[in-house]
Design a protein around this motif. Structure first.
Motif, mmCIF file in Angstrom:
data_model
loop_
_atom_site.group_PDB
_atom_site.id
_atom_site.type_symbol
_atom_site.label_atom_id
_atom_site.label_comp_id
_atom_site.label_asym_id
_atom_site.label_seq_id
_atom_site.Cartn_x
_atom_site.Cartn_y
_atom_site.Cartn_z
ATOM 1 N N ASP A 1 0.844 -1.279 -0.052
ATOM 2 C CA ASP A 1 0.132 -0.009 -0.064
ATOM 3 C C ASP A 1 0.945 1.213 0.051
ATOM 4 O O ASP A 1 0.669 2.086 -0.857
ATOM 5 C CB ASP A 1 -0.996 0.088 1.166
ATOM 6 N N ASN A 2 1.815 1.414 0.663
ATOM 7 C CA ASN A 2 2.851 2.606 0.961
ATOM 8 C C ASN A 2 3.673 2.460 -0.547
ATOM 9 O O ASN A 2 3.666 3.920 -1.116
ATOM 10 C CB ASN A 2 3.896 2.248 1.927
ATOM 11 N N TYR A 3 4.144 1.443 -1.145
ATOM 12 C CA TYR A 3 4.500 1.616 -2.441
ATOM 13 C C TYR A 3 3.726 2.194 -3.528
ATOM 14 O O TYR A 3 4.001 2.996 -4.402
ATOM 15 C CB TYR A 3 5.085 0.215 -2.804
ATOM 16 N N GLU A 4 2.199 1.702 -3.412
ATOM 17 C CA GLU A 4 1.218 2.111 -4.410
ATOM 18 C C GLU A 4 1.004 3.638 -4.317
ATOM 19 O O GLU A 4 0.893 4.348 -5.094
ATOM 20 C CB GLU A 4 0.022 1.339 -4.245
ATOM 21 N N GLN A 5 1.012 4.125 -2.943
ATOM 22 C CA GLN A 5 0.716 5.506 -2.429
ATOM 23 C C GLN A 5 2.017 6.417 -3.017
ATOM 24 O O GLN A 5 1.886 7.520 -3.797
ATOM 25 C CB GLN A 5 0.739 5.922 -1.137
ATOM 26 N N LEU A 6 3.204 5.834 -2.896
ATOM 27 C CA LEU A 6 4.314 6.518 -3.321
ATOM 28 C C LEU A 6 4.599 6.516 -4.956
ATOM 29 O O LEU A 6 4.754 7.616 -5.538
ATOM 30 C CB LEU A 6 5.455 5.704 -2.847
ATOM 31 N N LEU A 7 4.039 5.586 -5.513
ATOM 32 C CA LEU A 7 3.923 5.380 -6.921
ATOM 33 C C LEU A 7 2.980 6.183 -7.607
ATOM 34 O O LEU A 7 3.090 7.158 -8.526
ATOM 35 C CB LEU A 7 3.873 4.046 -7.716
ATOM 36 N N ALA A 8 1.970 6.487 -7.064
ATOM 37 C CA ALA A 8 0.977 7.440 -7.420
ATOM 38 C C ALA A 8 1.327 8.983 -7.321
ATOM 39 O O ALA A 8 0.711 9.681 -8.170
ATOM 40 C CB ALA A 8 -0.586 7.032 -6.557
ATOM 41 N N LYS A 9 1.818 9.306 -6.221
ATOM 42 C CA LYS A 9 2.443 10.477 -5.869
ATOM 43 C C LYS A 9 3.504 10.859 -7.009
ATOM 44 O O LYS A 9 3.248 11.906 -7.553
ATOM 45 C CB LYS A 9 3.155 10.555 -4.443
#
Length: 104
Positions: free
Chosen positions: A46-54
């Motif tokens: 989830d943290n990786y997906e948020q970082l990627l989206a950012k």
């Protein structure tokens, strides 16, 4: 069945049950570790997906900003008053203010 065979059989069943209980405890501990690892990996995902989206959002914002800067550098207005019309080599305070505001 004689008494000794009966007691031997009961003792064997008791030993088998104890062994099964120990195996069950081991399986239970392993299950707990797997669930904890799964939760940890899900949080990391989830943290990786948020970082990627950012990062993708910042790239899109940067692309839009660079596009507007390029349009202005090519001699076109980017302000809302005269958007897309040629500046004929003159600077536009509205465009410059808009670009400066967008860069900050």
């Amino acid at each position: 069945m004689d008494r000794e065979r009966l007691f031997t059989h009961i003792s064997k069943l008791e030993a088998d049950m104890n062994h099964m209980y120990e195996e069950l405890q081991t399986l239970k501990e392993l299950s707990v570790r797997l669930v904890e690892e799964n939760v940890s990996l899900q949080m990391e995902k989830d943290n990786y997906e948020q970082l990627l989206a950012k990062e993708e959002s910042e790239k899109a914002k940067s692309f839009k900003q660079n596009t507007l800067n390029n349009l202005y550098d090519e001699g076109f207005h980017v302000c809302s008053i005269h958007f897309g019309t040629h500046r004929h080599g003159e600077d536009c305070l509205f465009c410059q203010g808009f670009l400066q505001h967008r860069n900050n």
